[in-house]
Design an enzyme around this catalytic site. Structure first.
Site, short mmCIF file in Angstrom:
data_model
loop_
_atom_site.label_atom_id
_atom_site.label_comp_id
_atom_site.label_asym_id
_atom_site.label_seq_id
_atom_site.Cartn_x
_atom_site.Cartn_y
_atom_site.Cartn_z
CG ASN A 104 -1.65 -1.30 1.42
OD1 ASN A 104 -0.98 -2.14 1.95
ND2 ASN A 104 -2.86 -1.38 0.91
CG HIS A 189 -6.94 -6.23 6.57
ND1 HIS A 189 -6.03 -5.66 7.60
CD2 HIS A 189 -8.20 -5.67 6.95
CE1 HIS A 189 -6.85 -5.08 8.34
NE2 HIS A 189 -7.97 -4.94 8.00
CG ASP A 315 -0.53 -3.88 11.76
OD1 ASP A 315 -0.42 -3.90 10.58
OD2 ASP A 315 -1.49 -3.45 12.37
#
Lengths: 434, 314
Positions: A104, A189, A315
């Protein structure tokens, strides 16, 4: 950068630890040409190898470096958040020797040329190994499959849409089917965006008391259940990026019992924090998926200990002042984690909830295996990605001192114990605690 | 303790949560004095003379803002209204930036309304003056709960032991949250009633009774407190239609008859007549709605005065 190391490096007076073989004994490690050439109890004494540079570990642990399958890095496109360089410095300080960057970015890593760019740039500027999880769908938009084969050839280790769920079941089905041909793990996800809605924290009493819209556990579990059916249908290799609640554990348990090629991860945050840590609207504790209840946290730790949950991820998600210094509903979710992941995890060992070996396996060997990497183990011929860890070293987290460009740590001012004293990547010392 | 000697032990009023029963009762007693002042020809006190009060409203409000404005003026404060249009600017940035800017002007008290829960807490951490929450998202609206408590106490003579039914959109209501905490602290028995889609998860953990059948919720109630239902929630997202909502949850004479004969009806306003409340009930003999507005000014005067007593004097 290509200088061959004239002398081998000798990590002496160490306490060797390898979660794969269960090794735990005093000894030393010999490193040459970027690889582990030998390790044994006989190598403990500093003078035991002739003509070697000595790194005296003074009785500290030496173990395989950590592998983090989920870190968001701003390069390319959002270098103000994080660069490959700053992320790798944070990683090195935290004992993470391999980071898998999420797609991303801007542009999205959905094209072999972008994979190539990021890998080259990482080699030029990074101080740890940086690998890439490329986009599962073009633009991470969840509509059209990306070039999974070519992305793999360019060096991607997995495909995922990062922090975005693929809501279209048909797209997910075909991606799983197609990725199977390349044995590419599909990482997902798991959150149903419609059920998430406007939610910003775990649904329940605390969200109600704070007047914040909640996210039900079902948002995660329903998506996960759907994916299990699709894995059953396609036989594709599947990894749930992060699960957070008891109900999801039951879904994974059933799938594994049925022999499906399924694995699951959990973030260090969901293992060590719960929804009550949000307290008075602390935006650094806003995560996606959200922090759950204490019961869920304990269930996750237990599942990790027994191996039902396979790996731990940081994360790592740098957010700066502009995206975090807002009201809780309006701020971006995410927390940095590369530098604190290991120390935070050691709290669980200290609390007697998990063995040190299992914790380390879930942070090194297991994710390495999942991504098809040869690192993460103490073996002759394996890459010399190693860390020297002082298991009991007490320290207080000071956000300002963390190496990440953004300081959004949920552990600011936390008292942790366990600090990485040295980090070796391909045999070179890239970090030393001063 | 006499109201004039009352010391409020907090620097801000961010919510009812965290207040003790003596805190709440002290404010209510002080508010009784303010009612007397407000009913005189000379409606002026000087407890806030020389002080600067800023009303910072990020969300449109007529009654709360004017109520705070009047309260400040009756106490002699210089009152400045800042209505921040929440359209083009990115809201949170404006919040902190505006807070910093206003803080530099050295106000003594800032009254804040914001559409996001927790926004007032955030702002209170950035300024040096006292902050009053005039409503933050679905979190709290403490002065509304105080004025409701004052209205009830004046009409029933007590709050302890009363059965109060709060009905309507509980999920999105800051008024409901503040009232639950306030009324329970004062010893009332609180019931909540609304369609299941408008009841927030875990609300039973407040120690309230939860109903979806309004007639049962109203049985034996001393007070019926209605909440406003926002228009955008009436068209299928939370309830199917206005008609269906009124049928099951609109307060009309027939449903009100289930409450005690001397039950009183309240509404924080502004009302949607024919949606959550029938006009004849809203304007009827059992309605306290207009008195609530009067008590609003008195309670806000009390809050401002209590906070001002703690302000530094040099």
């Amino acid at each position: 950068m290509t200088a061959t190391e004239p002398r081998p490096l000798h990590l002496a007076q160490a306490r060797l630890l390898d979660p794969v073989t269960g090794l735990e004994s005093p000894g030393g490690v010999l490193v040459s040409g970027g690889r582990i050439t030998d390790f044994s109890a006989d190598l403990a004494a500093p003078g035991s190898v002739a003509d070697a540079e000595i790194l005296d570990c003074a009785g500290r642990l030496v173990l395989p470096g950590l592998v983090d399958l989920r870190a968001f890095i701003g390069e390319p496109g959002e270098e103000y958040r994080e660069t490959l360089r700053s992320a790798s410095e944070a990683a090195a300080a935290g004992g993470v020797t391999t980071v898998v960057a999420q797609p991303n970015t801007s542009p999205v890593i959905d094209d072999p040329a972008v994979v190539d760019f990021v890998l080259r740039r990482a080699r030029d500027t990074g101080i740890v190994h940086i690998r890439v999880a490329a986009a599962l769908t073009k633009g991470c938009r969840g509509q059209e499959m990306s070039e999974i084969g070519l992305l793999k050839e360019a060096g991607a280790v997995a495909v995922t849409d990062g922090d975005r769920p693929v809501t279209n079941a048909q797209v997910m089905r075909r991606s799983l089917t197609y990725a199977r041909m390349f044995d590419m793990p599909v990482i997902h996800h798991v959150e149903d965006p419609n059920l998430v809605g406007e939610g910003v924290m775990n649904e329940g009493e605390f969200a109600t008391r704070l007047g914040l819209p909640g996210i039900p556990r079902a948002a995660e579990t329903i998506m996960l259940e759907r994916d299990m059916r699709l894995v059953q249908l396609t036989g594709g290799r599947y990894h749930a990026a992060m699960i957070t609640c008891r109900e999801s554990l039951e879904v994974i348990r059933r799938a594994k019992h049925a022999g499906l090629p399924v694995t699951a991860g959990v973030s260090i945050n969901h293992l060590t924090l719960n929804e009550m840590d949000i307290g008075g609207y602390r935006t650094f504790l806003k995560l996606r998926p959200p922090l759950r209840s204490e019961e869920d946290r304990l269930a996750m730790v237990e599942a990790l200990a027994e191996g039902l949950v396979d790996i731990i991820v940081s994360d790592h998600n740098p957010q700066d002042v502009e995206t975090k210094r807002l009201t809780f509903s309006e701020c971006e979710p995410g927390a940095i984690g590369l530098e604190t992941m290991l120390s935070a995890g050691l709290q669980l060992v200290e609390a007697g909830l998990i063995s040190l070996q299992r914790l380390l396996e879930a942070m090194s060997a297991a994710p390495a295996r999942l991504a098809g990497l040869e690192t993460g183990r103490m073996a002759r011929g394996a890459p010399a990605d190693l860390i020297v860890l002082d298991r009991d070293y007490p320290w207080v987290v000071d956000a300002a001192e963390l190496r990440s460009k953004c300081k959004n740590t949920p552990f600011d001012e936390a008292r942790l114990s366990g600090k990485v004293f040295a980090t070796l990547v391909a045999g070179r010392v890239v970090h030393r605690h001063s | 303790m006499s109201a004039s000697a009352f010391v409020f032990p907090h620097r801000h009023l961010l919510g009812i949560e965290g207040l003790s029963r003596p805190d709440i009762e002290g404010l209510l007693n002080l508010a009784e004095e303010e009612v007397e002042i407000s009913r005189q020809v000379e409606k002026k006190k000087s407890s806030l003379r020389g002080r600067t009060q800023i009303n910072l409203f990020f969300e449109a409000s007529t009654r709360t803002q004017s109520s705070f404005e009047l309260a400040g003026k009756r106490l002699g404060a210089d009152v400045m209204n800042m209505s921040v249009a929440n359209s083009s600017v990115k809201k949170g940035e404006t919040l902190i930036d505006t807070a910093m800017t206003l803080n530099a002007m050295r106000p003594d008290i800032i009254i804040v309304r914001h559409h996001a829960a927790g926004a007032v807490h955030l702002l209170a951490r950035k300024v040096d003056c006292s902050v009053v929450n005039a409503g933050d998202g679905a979190h709290e609206h403490p002065t509304q709960a105080l004025l409701d408590a004052l209205t009830i106490r004046r009409n029933k003579g007590r709050i302890e032991g009363l059965v109060v039914a709060i009905c309507g959109d509980i999920a999105h209501s800051r008024v409901a949250r503040s009232n639950i905490i306030c009324l329970q602290a004062l010893g009332a028995r609180v019931r909540l009633c609304g369609p299941p889609t408008l009841l927030p998860m875990g609300v039973e953990r407040y120690g309230v009774e939860v109903f979806t059948d309004m007639r049962r919720a109203l049985e034996g109630a001393d007070i019926v407190m209605m909440l406003r239902l926002q228009r955008e929630r009436m068209n299928g997202s939370y309830v199917p239609s206005v008609q269906e909502y009124f049928h099951y949850y609109g307060l009309d004479r027939e449903k009100l008859a289930y409450a005690k004969a001397d039950a009183l009806v309240m509404h924080p306003g502004p009302m949607n007549r024919g949606v959550e409340i029938a006009s004849d009930v809203a304007d009827g003999a059992q309605s306290l709605i207009r008195e609530q507005v009067e008590m609003g000014v008195a309670v806000r005067m009390a809050v401002l005065e209590a906070l001002a007593r703690r302000l530094p004097n040099e």
